[in-house]
Design a protein around this motif. Structure first.
Motif, PDB file in Angstrom:
ATOM      1  N   GLY A 114       0.793  -1.221   0.000  1.00 21.58           N
ATOM      2  CA  GLY A 114       0.000   0.000   0.000  1.00 21.58           C
ATOM      3  C   GLY A 114       0.825   1.271   0.000  1.00 21.58           C
ATOM      4  O   GLY A 114       0.309   2.355   0.278  1.00 21.58           O
ATOM      5  N   ASN A 115       2.106   1.173  -0.344  1.00 17.88           N
ATOM      6  CA  ASN A 115       3.028   2.308  -0.276  1.00 17.88           C
ATOM      7  C   ASN A 115       3.408   2.749  -1.687  1.00 17.88           C
ATOM      8  O   ASN A 115       4.071   2.003  -2.418  1.00 17.88           O
ATOM      9  CB  ASN A 115       4.278   1.894   0.509  1.00 17.88           C
ATOM     10  CG  ASN A 115       5.304   3.012   0.599  1.00 17.88           C
ATOM     11  OD1 ASN A 115       5.034   4.155   0.254  1.00 17.88           O
ATOM     12  ND2 ASN A 115       6.493   2.661   1.062  1.00 17.88           N
ATOM     13  N   ILE A 116       3.013   3.956  -2.078  1.00 18.14           N
ATOM     14  CA  ILE A 116       3.313   4.414  -3.435  1.00 18.14           C
ATOM     15  C   ILE A 116       4.806   4.647  -3.642  1.00 18.14           C
ATOM     16  O   ILE A 116       5.274   4.736  -4.777  1.00 18.14           O
ATOM     17  CB  ILE A 116       2.528   5.695  -3.800  1.00 18.14           C
ATOM     18  CG1 ILE A 116       2.960   6.875  -2.922  1.00 18.14           C
ATOM     19  CG2 ILE A 116       1.039   5.464  -3.712  1.00 18.14           C
ATOM     20  CD1 ILE A 116       2.376   8.203  -3.400  1.00 18.14           C
ATOM     21  N   TYR A 117       5.548   4.748  -2.553  1.00 17.28           N
ATOM     22  CA  TYR A 117       6.996   4.920  -2.668  1.00 17.28           C
ATOM     23  C   TYR A 117       7.730   3.584  -2.723  1.00 17.28           C
ATOM     24  O   TYR A 117       8.949   3.550  -2.903  1.00 17.28           O
ATOM     25  CB  TYR A 117       7.536   5.727  -1.480  1.00 17.28           C
ATOM     26  CG  TYR A 117       6.924   7.097  -1.347  1.00 17.28           C
ATOM     27  CD1 TYR A 117       7.346   8.150  -2.143  1.00 17.28           C
ATOM     28  CD2 TYR A 117       5.911   7.331  -0.421  1.00 17.28           C
ATOM     29  CE1 TYR A 117       6.780   9.410  -2.024  1.00 17.28           C
ATOM     30  CE2 TYR A 117       5.339   8.587  -0.290  1.00 17.28           C
ATOM     31  CZ  TYR A 117       5.778   9.624  -1.096  1.00 17.28           C
ATOM     32  OH  TYR A 117       5.208  10.866  -0.971  1.00 17.28           O
ATOM     33  N   GLY A 118       7.007   2.506  -2.538  1.00 20.69           N
ATOM     34  CA  GLY A 118       7.637   1.199  -2.478  1.00 20.69           C
ATOM     35  C   GLY A 118       8.249   0.800  -3.807  1.00 20.69           C
ATOM     36  O   GLY A 118       7.702   1.069  -4.878  1.00 20.69           O
ATOM     37  N   GLY A 119       9.401   0.155  -3.750  1.00 17.62           N
ATOM     38  CA  GLY A 119      10.074  -0.309  -4.952  1.00 17.62           C
ATOM     39  C   GLY A 119       9.899  -1.797  -5.149  1.00 17.62           C
ATOM     40  O   GLY A 119       9.470  -2.521  -4.255  1.00 17.62           O
ATOM     41  N   HIS A 120      10.234  -2.250  -6.351  1.00 14.12           N
ATOM     42  CA  HIS A 120      10.192  -3.682  -6.620  1.00 14.12           C
ATOM     43  C   HIS A 120      11.214  -4.031  -7.694  1.00 14.12           C
ATOM     44  O   HIS A 120      12.396  -4.112  -7.405  1.00 14.12           O
ATOM     45  CB  HIS A 120       8.783  -4.119  -7.011  1.00 14.12           C
ATOM     46  CG  HIS A 120       8.634  -5.600  -7.127  1.00 14.12           C
ATOM     47  ND1 HIS A 120       9.017  -6.463  -6.127  1.00 14.12           N
ATOM     48  CD2 HIS A 120       8.164  -6.385  -8.139  1.00 14.12           C
ATOM     49  CE1 HIS A 120       8.780  -7.708  -6.500  1.00 14.12           C
ATOM     50  NE2 HIS A 120       8.273  -7.689  -7.724  1.00 14.12           N
ATOM     51  N   SER A 121      10.781  -4.170  -8.944  1.00  5.49           N
ATOM     52  CA  SER A 121      11.677  -4.753  -9.944  1.00  5.49           C
ATOM     53  C   SER A 121      12.458  -3.724 -10.757  1.00  5.49           C
ATOM     54  O   SER A 121      13.558  -4.015 -11.218  1.00  5.49           O
ATOM     55  CB  SER A 121      10.873  -5.638 -10.902  1.00  5.49           C
ATOM     56  OG  SER A 121       9.940  -4.859 -11.635  1.00  5.49           O
ATOM     57  N   GLN A 122      11.910  -2.532 -10.952  1.00  6.94           N
ATOM     58  CA  GLN A 122      12.520  -1.595 -11.893  1.00  6.94           C
ATOM     59  C   GLN A 122      13.443  -0.601 -11.193  1.00  6.94           C
ATOM     60  O   GLN A 122      13.001   0.221 -10.398  1.00  6.94           O
ATOM     61  CB  GLN A 122      11.445  -0.823 -12.667  1.00  6.94           C
ATOM     62  CG  GLN A 122      12.006   0.183 -13.661  1.00  6.94           C
ATOM     63  CD  GLN A 122      12.884  -0.469 -14.714  1.00  6.94           C
ATOM     64  OE1 GLN A 122      12.485  -1.446 -15.341  1.00  6.94           O
ATOM     65  NE2 GLN A 122      14.081   0.066 -14.908  1.00  6.94           N
ATOM     66  N   GLN A 123      14.733  -0.688 -11.511  1.00  8.36           N
ATOM     67  CA  GLN A 123      15.669   0.327 -11.031  1.00  8.36           C
ATOM     68  C   GLN A 123      15.421   1.603 -11.830  1.00  8.36           C
ATOM     69  O   GLN A 123      15.430   1.581 -13.062  1.00  8.36           O
ATOM     70  CB  GLN A 123      17.114  -0.135 -11.212  1.00  8.36           C
ATOM     71  CG  GLN A 123      17.440  -1.469 -10.562  1.00  8.36           C
ATOM     72  CD  GLN A 123      17.289  -1.445  -9.053  1.00  8.36           C
ATOM     73  OE1 GLN A 123      17.368  -0.398  -8.430  1.00  8.36           O
ATOM     74  NE2 GLN A 123      17.052  -2.604  -8.461  1.00  8.36           N
ATOM     75  N   VAL A 124      15.218   2.709 -11.116  1.00  8.80           N
ATOM     76  CA  VAL A 124      14.841   3.957 -11.780  1.00  8.80           C
ATOM     77  C   VAL A 124      15.949   4.998 -11.681  1.00  8.80           C
ATOM     78  O   VAL A 124      16.339   5.596 -12.675  1.00  8.80           O
ATOM     79  CB  VAL A 124      13.526   4.514 -11.196  1.00  8.80           C
ATOM     80  CG1 VAL A 124      13.124   5.801 -11.916  1.00  8.80           C
ATOM     81  CG2 VAL A 124      12.410   3.482 -11.316  1.00  8.80           C
ATOM     82  N   TRP A 125      16.448   5.229 -10.486  1.00  4.07           N
ATOM     83  CA  TRP A 125      17.508   6.219 -10.335  1.00  4.07           C
ATOM     84  C   TRP A 125      18.352   5.892  -9.105  1.00  4.07           C
ATOM     85  O   TRP A 125      18.072   4.963  -8.357  1.00  4.07           O
ATOM     86  CB  TRP A 125      16.943   7.633 -10.239  1.00  4.07           C
ATOM     87  CG  TRP A 125      16.406   8.042  -8.892  1.00  4.07           C
ATOM     88  CD1 TRP A 125      17.098   8.646  -7.875  1.00  4.07           C
ATOM     89  CD2 TRP A 125      15.067   7.883  -8.414  1.00  4.07           C
ATOM     90  NE1 TRP A 125      16.271   8.872  -6.802  1.00  4.07           N
ATOM     91  CE2 TRP A 125      15.015   8.418  -7.102  1.00  4.07           C
ATOM     92  CE3 TRP A 125      13.897   7.352  -8.963  1.00  4.07           C
ATOM     93  CZ2 TRP A 125      13.857   8.419  -6.343  1.00  4.07           C
ATOM     94  CZ3 TRP A 125      12.738   7.359  -8.205  1.00  4.07           C
ATOM     95  CH2 TRP A 125      12.725   7.886  -6.915  1.00  4.07           C
ATOM     96  N   GLY A 126      19.373   6.671  -8.917  1.00  9.29           N
ATOM     97  CA  GLY A 126      20.239   6.528  -7.753  1.00  9.29           C
ATOM     98  C   GLY A 126      21.318   7.589  -7.821  1.00  9.29           C
ATOM     99  O   GLY A 126      21.251   8.513  -8.636  1.00  9.29           O
ATOM    100  N   ASP A 127      22.296   7.459  -6.969  1.00  9.81           N
ATOM    101  CA  ASP A 127      23.498   8.279  -7.039  1.00  9.81           C
ATOM    102  C   ASP A 127      24.656   7.371  -7.420  1.00  9.81           C
ATOM    103  O   ASP A 127      24.845   6.303  -6.813  1.00  9.81           O
ATOM    104  CB  ASP A 127      23.797   8.951  -5.697  1.00  9.81           C
ATOM    105  CG  ASP A 127      22.999  10.235  -5.502  1.00  9.81           C
ATOM    106  OD1 ASP A 127      22.091  10.498  -6.314  1.00  9.81           O
ATOM    107  OD2 ASP A 127      23.279  10.959  -4.538  1.00  9.81           O
ATOM    108  N   GLY A 128      25.418   7.781  -8.420  1.00 10.24           N
ATOM    109  CA  GLY A 128      26.601   7.043  -8.821  1.00 10.24           C
ATOM    110  C   GLY A 128      27.841   7.672  -8.211  1.00 10.24           C
ATOM    111  O   GLY A 128      28.001   8.895  -8.239  1.00 10.24           O
TER     112      GLY A 128
END
Length: 277
Positions: free
Chosen positions: A202-216
């Motif tokens: 129930g968390n719209i911020y929750g992640g799962h399979s798709q890596q979207v962004w980050g800091d390199g």
């Protein structure tokens, strides 16, 4: 902290582009509080800039400039301040995920003048660059080639999907920085999201399979050590230890310093963090 373990007195200089404190303590925050870092930060958002100046210590300078290529650009002011960018949000991608269609809604477009990092005397002699400006990172880096010659660590936001139209992605940033003598070290952090209509807990911020962004995190070439002065080896070792807990890379950098100088900092450091002494 690194100086305690290695018996050194390293102090680094950071340039932070997009220094908005919305994400909490920066990775170099502990060094700043201990007097082991100074920072020149750039934040064009007036309210965020005011907060930074209200909280700042003696080693902190914050400037109101938008950093880019020295030209005028359109700033897309979004419903969520963290989505505001020189690039236009990309609805085709945003619509795949919860929340982003609203957060990325453009409320107004404002013309802004940008400055080049290479043209600013305040940014000379830096050790670390941190960039988080929603898709404009490569634009900044391409106009900071002179400053990058001094830097040994770069932390830059990267994305794997074009959340903004015509946005450079991770591969573009990595290829450019590799050409400037940097090696990719790690992600810190790496963020995923779940495709609609699935929702995790129930968390719209929750992640799962798709890596979207980050800091390199990119570090000056630690394979050949080309481009490192002795002092820059110590600066890089301090940064990767204190900011990213990369004790193994920190030790590698110290061993190169010891090889050049005939010192024994690497053993001192290793014994201290491993409990061997």
């Amino acid at each position: 902290m690194f100086n305690d373990l290695a018996g050194t007195q390293v102090k680094i200089k950071v340039v932070d582009i997009g220094a908005n404190p919305i994400d909490g303590d920066p990775p170099y925050g502990a060094m700043l509080r201990r007097g082991e870092a100074s920072v020149v930060g750039f934040e064009p958002n007036p309210s965020a800039l005011a907060l930074l100046n209200e909280r700042k210590g003696p080693d902190e300078t914050y400037l109101p400039n938008a950093v880019g290529d020295g030209r005028r650009h359109t700033l897309h002011v979004c419903q969520a301040p963290g989505m505001t960018s020189l690039l236009e949000p990309n609805p085709e991608v945003l619509d795949m995920f919860h929340g982003f269609p609203d957060w990325g809604r453009v409320l107004e477009r404002v013309e802004v003048d940008t400055v080049r990092l290479d043209d600013l005397p305040e940014t000379a002699g830096i050790d670390m660059v941190k960039i988080d400006i929603q898709g404009g990172e490569l634009l900044v880096l391409r106009n900071a080639v002179e400053r990058l010659r001094d830097a040994v660590v770069i932390q830059t936001e990267i994305e794997f999907l074009p959340m903004y139209k015509n946005q450079p992605l991770f591969s573009d940033v990595e290829q450019f920085l590799r050409g400037q003598g940097f090696v990719f070290h790690r992600f810190f952090p790496l963020i995923s999201r779940v495709f609609k209509p699935v929702m995790v807990g129930g968390n719209i911020y929750g992640g799962h399979s798709q890596q979207v962004w980050g800091d390199g995190i990119f570090v000056r070439d630690f394979i050949t050590f080309d481009g490192y002065s002795d002092d820059k080896l110590l600066a890089a070792a301090a940064i990767v230890h204190n900011c990213y807990d990369s004790v193994d890379l920190s030790l590698r950098l110290l061993k190169e310093y010891d090889r050049r100088r005939g010192t024994n900092l690497g053993s001192t450091y290793f014994d201290a963090f491993s409990g061997g002494a």
